[in-house]
Design a protein around this motif. Structure first.
Motif, PDB file in Angstrom:
ATOM      1  N   SER A  30       0.866  -1.176   0.000  1.00  0.00           N
ATOM      2  CA  SER A  30       0.000   0.000   0.000  1.00  0.00           C
ATOM      3  C   SER A  30       0.906   1.231   0.000  1.00  0.00           C
ATOM      4  CB  SER A  30      -0.922  -0.012   1.213  1.00  0.00           C
ATOM      5  OG  SER A  30      -0.179   0.061   2.389  1.00  0.00           O
ATOM      6  N   PRO A  31       0.382   2.391  -0.360  1.00  0.00           N
ATOM      7  CA  PRO A  31       1.197   3.606  -0.382  1.00  0.00           C
ATOM      8  C   PRO A  31       1.767   3.922   0.988  1.00  0.00           C
ATOM      9  CG  PRO A  31      -0.903   3.966  -1.464  1.00  0.00           C
ATOM     10  CD  PRO A  31      -0.974   2.617  -0.828  1.00  0.00           C
ATOM     11  N   LEU A  32       2.933   4.535   1.009  1.00  0.00           N
ATOM     12  CA  LEU A  32       3.593   4.895   2.262  1.00  0.00           C
ATOM     13  C   LEU A  32       3.271   6.336   2.616  1.00  0.00           C
ATOM     14  CD1 LEU A  32       7.096   3.302   1.638  1.00  0.00           C
ATOM     15  CD2 LEU A  32       5.202   2.364   2.949  1.00  0.00           C
ATOM     16  N   ARG A  33       3.054   6.583   3.885  1.00  0.00           N
ATOM     17  CA  ARG A  33       2.778   7.920   4.405  1.00  0.00           C
ATOM     18  C   ARG A  33       3.634   8.132   5.656  1.00  0.00           C
ATOM     19  NH1 ARG A  33       0.969   8.152   0.044  1.00  0.00           N
ATOM     20  NH2 ARG A  33      -1.212   8.326  -0.557  1.00  0.00           N
ATOM     21  N   CYS A  35       3.889   9.705   9.508  1.00  0.00           N
ATOM     22  CA  CYS A  35       3.142  10.163  10.682  1.00  0.00           C
ATOM     23  C   CYS A  35       3.658  11.551  11.065  1.00  0.00           C
ATOM     24  CB  CYS A  35       3.334   9.173  11.826  1.00  0.00           C
ATOM     25  SG  CYS A  35       2.632   9.721  13.391  1.00  0.00           S
ATOM     26  N   PRO A  43       3.058   2.023   6.020  1.00  0.00           N
ATOM     27  CA  PRO A  43       2.006   1.833   5.011  1.00  0.00           C
ATOM     28  C   PRO A  43       0.736   2.572   5.411  1.00  0.00           C
ATOM     29  CG  PRO A  43       2.997  -0.257   5.607  1.00  0.00           C
ATOM     30  CD  PRO A  43       3.531   0.760   6.563  1.00  0.00           C
ATOM     31  N   GLN A  44      -0.005   2.979   4.423  1.00  0.00           N
ATOM     32  CA  GLN A  44      -1.220   3.760   4.651  1.00  0.00           C
ATOM     33  C   GLN A  44      -2.219   3.017   5.519  1.00  0.00           C
ATOM     34  OE1 GLN A  44      -2.782   5.016   0.932  1.00  0.00           O
ATOM     35  NE2 GLN A  44      -4.495   6.100   1.806  1.00  0.00           N
ATOM     36  N   ASP A  45      -2.187   1.689   5.482  1.00  0.00           N
ATOM     37  CA  ASP A  45      -3.123   0.890   6.272  1.00  0.00           C
ATOM     38  C   ASP A  45      -2.883   1.004   7.770  1.00  0.00           C
ATOM     39  OD1 ASP A  45      -3.971   0.068   3.803  1.00  0.00           O
ATOM     40  OD2 ASP A  45      -2.842  -1.807   3.855  1.00  0.00           O
ATOM     41  N   LEU A  47      -2.002   3.797   9.342  1.00  0.00           N
ATOM     42  CA  LEU A  47      -2.155   5.178   9.767  1.00  0.00           C
ATOM     43  C   LEU A  47      -3.607   5.628   9.637  1.00  0.00           C
ATOM     44  CD1 LEU A  47       0.958   6.606   7.926  1.00  0.00           C
ATOM     45  CD2 LEU A  47       0.783   6.108  10.339  1.00  0.00           C
ATOM     46  N   ARG A  49      -5.973   9.126   8.761  1.00  0.00           N
ATOM     47  CA  ARG A  49      -5.899  10.467   8.170  1.00  0.00           C
ATOM     48  C   ARG A  49      -6.773  11.424   8.955  1.00  0.00           C
ATOM     49  NH1 ARG A  49      -8.649  13.514   4.096  1.00  0.00           N
ATOM     50  NH2 ARG A  49      -7.217  14.959   3.095  1.00  0.00           N
ATOM     51  N   ARG A  62     -10.598   8.962   5.887  1.00  0.00           N
ATOM     52  CA  ARG A  62      -9.681   8.774   4.765  1.00  0.00           C
ATOM     53  C   ARG A  62     -10.105   9.545   3.520  1.00  0.00           C
ATOM     54  NH1 ARG A  62      -5.606   4.929   4.523  1.00  0.00           N
ATOM     55  NH2 ARG A  62      -6.272   4.026   6.465  1.00  0.00           N
ATOM     56  N   TRP A  70      -1.383  12.557   8.596  1.00  0.00           N
ATOM     57  CA  TRP A  70      -1.462  11.139   8.936  1.00  0.00           C
ATOM     58  C   TRP A  70      -0.874  10.898  10.317  1.00  0.00           C
ATOM     59  CZ3 TRP A  70      -3.884   7.700   5.726  1.00  0.00           C
ATOM     60  CH2 TRP A  70      -4.204   8.167   4.461  1.00  0.00           C
TER      61      TRP A  70
END
Length: 114
Positions: A30-33, A35, A43-45, A47, A49, A62, A70
């Protein structure tokens, strides 16, 4: 007739257009974000939003419109760090009131308990 200085071999074929990934959907990352509290890339999962609404309050979601920040899911320490370091104000490019942070803290605590 003099010999041509250019090679007479056949030209190379053009490279093919990139194809879609052959990695199955369940194995893709999944995309990285990042914190805004602890500054760890995850991974976005993993975190949550947080978005700033038009009236200045903060909401968790989200797909909410506007700028988002995030936070690590279920981490109250990341929320404290983001508020103390000014991570939310930096991410939203607007000031965040202490009352908005308190409301977000209580909303996230209620989500953890349910």
């Amino acid at each position: 007739m003099p010999a041509s200085p250019w090679p007479t071999s056949t030209p190379r074929p053009l490279p093919r257009a990139p194809t879609r990934s052959k990695i199955p959907a369940d194995q893709r990352r999944s995309p990285l974000r990042t914190c805004v509290g602890c500054r760890k890339v995850r991974p976005q999962d993993e975190l949550v939003r947080v978005a700033r609404t038009g009236d200045g309050s903060l909401a968790v979601g989200r797909t909410l419109p506007g700028r988002g920040a995030w936070l690590c899911r279920g981490s109250s320490s990341c929320l404290d760090l983001a508020g103390g370091r000014g991570g939310f104000a930096r991410s939203f490019r607007a000031p965040v009131s202490a009352s908005a942070l308190a409301e977000l803290r209580s909303a996230m605590a209620a989500d953890q308990q349910s």
